[in-house]
Design a protein around this motif. Structure first.
Motif, mmCIF file in Angstrom:
data_model
loop_
_atom_site.group_PDB
_atom_site.id
_atom_site.type_symbol
_atom_site.label_atom_id
_atom_site.label_comp_id
_atom_site.label_asym_id
_atom_site.label_seq_id
_atom_site.Cartn_x
_atom_site.Cartn_y
_atom_site.Cartn_z
ATOM 1 N N HIS A 34 0.860 -1.133 -0.257
ATOM 2 C CA HIS A 34 -0.314 0.204 0.511
ATOM 3 C C HIS A 34 0.607 1.651 -0.474
ATOM 4 O O HIS A 34 0.499 2.362 -0.792
ATOM 5 N N ALA A 35 1.806 1.346 0.542
ATOM 6 C CA ALA A 35 3.355 2.324 0.841
ATOM 7 C C ALA A 35 3.773 2.702 -0.863
ATOM 8 O O ALA A 35 4.266 3.698 -0.569
ATOM 9 N N GLY A 36 3.948 1.119 -1.244
ATOM 10 C CA GLY A 36 4.987 1.972 -2.726
ATOM 11 C C GLY A 36 3.789 1.907 -3.719
ATOM 12 O O GLY A 36 2.623 2.331 -3.787
ATOM 13 N N SER A 37 5.239 2.834 -4.610
ATOM 14 C CA SER A 37 3.658 3.585 -4.956
ATOM 15 C C SER A 37 4.456 3.532 -6.784
ATOM 16 O O SER A 37 5.417 3.299 -7.349
ATOM 17 N N MET A 38 3.405 3.794 -7.960
ATOM 18 C CA MET A 38 4.392 3.502 -9.221
ATOM 19 C C MET A 38 5.312 4.634 -9.567
ATOM 20 O O MET A 38 6.529 3.947 -10.549
ATOM 21 N N ALA A 39 5.107 5.448 -9.171
ATOM 22 C CA ALA A 39 6.484 6.484 -9.114
ATOM 23 C C ALA A 39 7.576 5.945 -8.170
ATOM 24 O O ALA A 39 9.047 6.139 -9.043
ATOM 25 N N GLN A 40 7.560 5.144 -7.880
ATOM 26 C CA GLN A 40 8.692 5.029 -6.452
ATOM 27 C C GLN A 40 9.722 3.205 -7.206
ATOM 28 O O GLN A 40 10.270 3.610 -8.097
ATOM 29 N N ILE A 41 8.310 2.784 -7.822
ATOM 30 C CA ILE A 41 8.609 2.034 -9.182
ATOM 31 C C ILE A 41 9.936 1.961 -10.085
ATOM 32 O O ILE A 41 11.006 1.524 -10.500
ATOM 33 N N LYS A 49 8.005 7.174 -16.221
ATOM 34 C CA LYS A 49 6.743 7.245 -15.106
ATOM 35 C C LYS A 49 6.252 6.933 -15.532
ATOM 36 O O LYS A 49 5.375 5.534 -15.644
ATOM 37 N N GLY A 50 5.781 7.310 -17.009
ATOM 38 C CA GLY A 50 4.852 7.128 -17.919
ATOM 39 C C GLY A 50 5.090 5.647 -19.140
ATOM 40 O O GLY A 50 4.627 5.099 -19.118
ATOM 41 N N LEU A 51 6.088 5.215 -18.715
ATOM 42 C CA LEU A 51 7.053 4.031 -19.653
ATOM 43 C C LEU A 51 6.306 3.049 -18.281
ATOM 44 O O LEU A 51 5.918 1.861 -18.699
ATOM 45 N N ALA A 52 6.596 3.516 -17.137
ATOM 46 C CA ALA A 52 5.778 2.349 -16.483
ATOM 47 C C ALA A 52 4.484 2.239 -16.510
ATOM 48 O O ALA A 52 3.902 1.049 -16.549
ATOM 49 N N TYR A 53 3.211 3.426 -16.578
ATOM 50 C CA TYR A 53 2.475 2.811 -17.021
ATOM 51 C C TYR A 53 2.329 2.412 -18.319
ATOM 52 O O TYR A 53 0.645 2.311 -18.515
ATOM 53 N N HIS A 54 2.822 2.883 -19.099
ATOM 54 C CA HIS A 54 2.808 1.592 -20.694
ATOM 55 C C HIS A 54 2.549 0.425 -20.426
ATOM 56 O O HIS A 54 2.028 -0.336 -21.019
ATOM 57 N N TYR A 55 3.852 0.206 -19.792
ATOM 58 C CA TYR A 55 3.760 -2.207 -19.601
ATOM 59 C C TYR A 55 2.634 -1.503 -18.954
ATOM 60 O O TYR A 55 2.288 -3.370 -18.319
ATOM 61 N N SER A 58 -1.601 -0.382 -13.738
ATOM 62 C CA SER A 58 -1.141 0.006 -11.694
ATOM 63 C C SER A 58 -0.854 -1.133 -11.217
ATOM 64 O O SER A 58 0.215 -1.271 -11.817
ATOM 65 N N LYS A 59 -0.088 -0.707 -10.023
ATOM 66 C CA LYS A 59 1.088 -1.214 -9.062
ATOM 67 C C LYS A 59 -0.191 -2.345 -9.425
ATOM 68 O O LYS A 59 0.617 -3.931 -9.089
ATOM 69 N N GLU A 60 -1.484 -3.114 -9.196
ATOM 70 C CA GLU A 60 -1.924 -4.223 -9.258
ATOM 71 C C GLU A 60 -1.608 -4.642 -10.149
ATOM 72 O O GLU A 60 -2.046 -5.823 -9.879
ATOM 73 N N ALA A 61 -1.786 -4.516 -10.969
ATOM 74 C CA ALA A 61 -1.068 -5.236 -12.607
ATOM 75 C C ALA A 61 0.038 -5.407 -12.123
ATOM 76 O O ALA A 61 0.126 -7.393 -12.466
#
Length: 198
Positions: A34-41, A49-55, A58-61
């Motif tokens: 819950h504390a981890g975020s897509m930005a941190q990843i 961050k945009g590339l992370a969301y491209h693949y 969400s962090k659930e995915a």
């Protein structure tokens, strides 16, 4: 400078996804899901961050993808249990497979074990299981056949019992790898099960 080929793009995609998944394990292990975020990843993976969301949408995915990888890791175990004829060699293969993975991937297994302890992790595993249900049915059947071939009167219960023993050994090893008598535990397991019924 010539444009990138389809092969180069595919390789970059594969590398970026692998880096994101590795980074997610580190972030979720350190901060909690819950504390981890897509930005941190994305930052830990050294991608935008945009590339992370491209693949991953969400962090659930990402969590579901990690659960799927964990289930894929069991395929060589299934294949080995189905192909080794001698039940004692099959037993040794099963125990070696689980304990070698424990030694070589202790940190990752700590993370994967934590998935069973929270609702998001359980949901991710359930989603991943939808894709790998047939594989796990093969695993359960191969385990039951193993204990039947070893002479146990209730192979299904024996499969559950040994699986529970191995999970308990794994958890204790993760608490203190240096002090845990893993080789002695392996020897005791193999001796007990090689003799068939008690």
């Amino acid at each position: 400078m010539s444009p990138k080929s389809h092969k180069q793009f595919a390789l970059e995609r594969k590398v970026s996804i692998a880096r994101l998944l590795e980074a997610a394990i580190k972030i979720f292990s350190k901060n909690g899901y819950h504390a981890g975020s897509m930005a941190q990843i994305a930052k830990a993976a050294k991608v935008s961050k945009g590339l992370a969301y491209h693949y991953f949408e969400s962090k659930e995915a990402i969590l579901i993808a990690l659960a799927e990888i964990r289930l894929q890791d069991a395929l060589p175990l299934v294949q080995g249990l189905e192909s080794i004829e001698d039940p004692k060699k099959r037993l040794s293969f099963l125990v070696d497979f689980v304990l070698l993975e424990l030694i070589e991937h202790t940190e990752k297994l700590r993370f994967y074990n934590s998935l069973y302890l929270n609702a998001d992790g359980v949901r991710a595993i359930e989603k991943a299981m939808e894709k790998y249900r047939d594989q796990f049915e093969r695993l359960f059947q191969a385990e039951k056949k193993l204990y039947s071939d070893l002479g146990f009167p209730d192979p299904e219960m024996e499969a559950t019992f040994l699986r529970s023993l191995l999970q308990g050994i794994s958890l204790e090893y993760m608490l203190g790898p240096k002090d845990y008598p893993l080789e002695q535990m392996k020897a005791k397991l193999l001796a007990r099960y090689s003799n068939g019924t008690e």
